[in-house]
Motif scaffolding. Structure first.
Motif, mmCIF file in Angstrom:
data_model
loop_
_atom_site.group_PDB
_atom_site.id
_atom_site.type_symbol
_atom_site.label_atom_id
_atom_site.label_comp_id
_atom_site.label_asym_id
_atom_site.label_seq_id
_atom_site.Cartn_x
_atom_site.Cartn_y
_atom_site.Cartn_z
ATOM 1 N N HIS A 1 0.851 -1.184 0.000
ATOM 2 C CA HIS A 1 0.000 0.000 0.000
ATOM 3 C C HIS A 1 0.884 1.230 0.000
ATOM 4 O O HIS A 1 1.929 1.248 0.639
ATOM 5 N N GLY A 2 0.472 2.244 -0.727
ATOM 6 C CA GLY A 2 1.246 3.474 -0.735
ATOM 7 C C GLY A 2 0.395 4.664 -1.117
ATOM 8 O O GLY A 2 -0.751 4.535 -1.519
ATOM 9 N N VAL A 3 0.981 5.832 -0.953
ATOM 10 C CA VAL A 3 0.323 7.070 -1.321
ATOM 11 C C VAL A 3 1.303 7.879 -2.158
ATOM 12 O O VAL A 3 2.434 8.125 -1.731
ATOM 13 N N ASP A 4 0.899 8.243 -3.359
ATOM 14 C CA ASP A 4 1.692 9.100 -4.243
ATOM 15 C C ASP A 4 0.933 10.407 -4.399
ATOM 16 O O ASP A 4 -0.190 10.397 -4.902
ATOM 17 N N ASP A 5 1.544 11.499 -3.978
ATOM 18 C CA ASP A 5 0.877 12.805 -4.015
ATOM 19 C C ASP A 5 -0.478 12.690 -3.323
ATOM 20 O O ASP A 5 -0.549 12.578 -2.130
#
Length: 144
Positions: free
Chosen positions: A97-101
């Motif tokens: 899981h990740g968050v880009d911008d």
């Protein structure tokens, strides 16, 4: 009149359905991450979605669109060719899981459609995405 197609086109129909679903599975992906449930199955003919956390109006709409497209294609089969069962399995990579911008995403996800013809033969279509957006359009409200 449209050309009638042989059963071998069922593989193409399965691949097309998997692709159509994967292209719009953002909310499914978000729910998978939200609930920690990596696998969803859909009976495309009966429009049943398991597990029940995913059986909400928004998700039934996408499943219905996939079913309608599949049934439209299946009408083109040469008689007596027919689709007697259609199952979609979505396996989400919730372990990554990740968050880009401003976008959330989850890792590799696989979408498999299995069509069964009138003779009992299974035809599979599968697509795997390295990552998929996991956006809920109202973070915190899984029913949206």
């Amino acid at each position: 009149m449209r050309e009638q197609l042989s059963r071998r086109y069922l593989k193409t129909f399965a691949c097309g359905t998997a692709h159509k679903f994967a292209s719009s599975a953002v909310h499914y992906a978000w729910l998978a991450h939200h609930y920690g449930i990596a696998r969803v199955t859909i009976d495309l003919l009966a429009l049943t979605i398991e597990p029940p956390e995913f059986n909400i109006r928004r998700n039934r709409i996408l499943a219905g669109q996939c079913r309608d497209s599949l049934l439209c294609n299946a009408k083109r089969l040469k008689p007596p060719g027919a689709v007697t069962a259609a199952t979609l399995a979505a396996e989400f990579g919730i372990h990554e899981h990740g968050v880009d911008d401003r976008f959330e995403w989850i890792g590799p996800s696989t979408f498999t459609v299995i069509l069964t013809d009138d003779r009992g033969k299974e035809w599979r279509g599968k697509i795997t995405l390295d990552r998929i957006l996991a956006h809920g359009d109202g973070v915190g409200d899984p029913n949206r």
